[in-house]
Design a protein around this motif. Structure first.
Motif, short mmCIF file in Angstrom:
data_model
loop_
_atom_site.label_atom_id
_atom_site.label_comp_id
_atom_site.label_asym_id
_atom_site.label_seq_id
_atom_site.Cartn_x
_atom_site.Cartn_y
_atom_site.Cartn_z
N ARG A 160 -9.87 0.02 -6.77
CA ARG A 160 -9.19 1.10 -7.51
C ARG A 160 -9.54 2.47 -6.94
O ARG A 160 -8.69 3.36 -6.86
CB ARG A 160 -9.54 1.01 -8.99
CG ARG A 160 -8.88 -0.19 -9.63
CD ARG A 160 -9.15 -0.30 -11.09
NE ARG A 160 -8.42 -1.45 -11.64
CZ ARG A 160 -8.81 -2.16 -12.65
NH1 ARG A 160 -9.91 -1.84 -13.31
NH2 ARG A 160 -8.11 -3.19 -13.06
N THR A 187 -7.67 2.84 -3.64
CA THR A 187 -6.24 3.02 -3.86
C THR A 187 -5.94 4.46 -4.23
O THR A 187 -4.96 5.05 -3.73
CB THR A 187 -5.76 2.07 -4.97
OG1 THR A 187 -6.10 0.73 -4.60
CG2 THR A 187 -4.27 2.17 -5.16
N GLN A 192 -8.09 1.59 5.14
CA GLN A 192 -7.12 0.55 4.78
C GLN A 192 -7.60 -0.82 5.24
O GLN A 192 -7.44 -1.81 4.53
CB GLN A 192 -5.75 0.85 5.40
CG GLN A 192 -5.04 2.01 4.75
CD GLN A 192 -3.72 2.32 5.42
OE1 GLN A 192 -3.23 1.57 6.27
NE2 GLN A 192 -3.13 3.46 5.05
N LEU A 202 -10.17 -1.89 2.84
CA LEU A 202 -9.54 -2.34 1.61
C LEU A 202 -9.05 -3.78 1.75
O LEU A 202 -9.22 -4.59 0.85
CB LEU A 202 -8.38 -1.42 1.23
CG LEU A 202 -7.55 -1.82 0.02
CD1 LEU A 202 -8.40 -1.79 -1.24
CD2 LEU A 202 -6.35 -0.92 -0.12
#
Length: 91
Positions: free
Chosen positions: A35, A38, A51, A54
């Motif tokens: 979260r 993001t 990214q 992630l």
């Protein structure tokens, strides 16, 4: 990144869920990281290294959820309902 926001949430959890080795705790921590990242991408859409990180975190969380769904379906359902994440398994 600040690590302090997790501490109050951890103290509210039950004793059996405070074990940092438990699957629920690990998924909870990974979900918080997801979260945060993001929201980071809303300001920095071209941060490709983050990214990649992630995607690695998402894969790790998915493997933990897969393990939990195989071992204990009730704990798995409770966890995804509490965290508000989608059920990706159709077993």
């Amino acid at each position: 990144m600040i690590k302090n926001p997790v501490i109050p949430v951890i103290s509210k959890k039950k004793k059996e869920e405070e074990n940092p080795g438990s699957v629920e705790f690990q998924v909870f921590i990974l979900t918080n990281k997801i979260r945060r990242l993001t929201s980071h991408f809303e300001l920095h859409p071209k941060d490709y290294l983050s990214q990649r990180g992630l995607r690695i975190i998402l894969g790790k969380r998915q493997r933990l959820l897969s393990y939990l769904s195989k071992k204990n379906k009730i704990r798995y359902q409770n966890l995804i309902n509490r965290l508000g994440i989608r059920d990706s398994f159709t077993n």
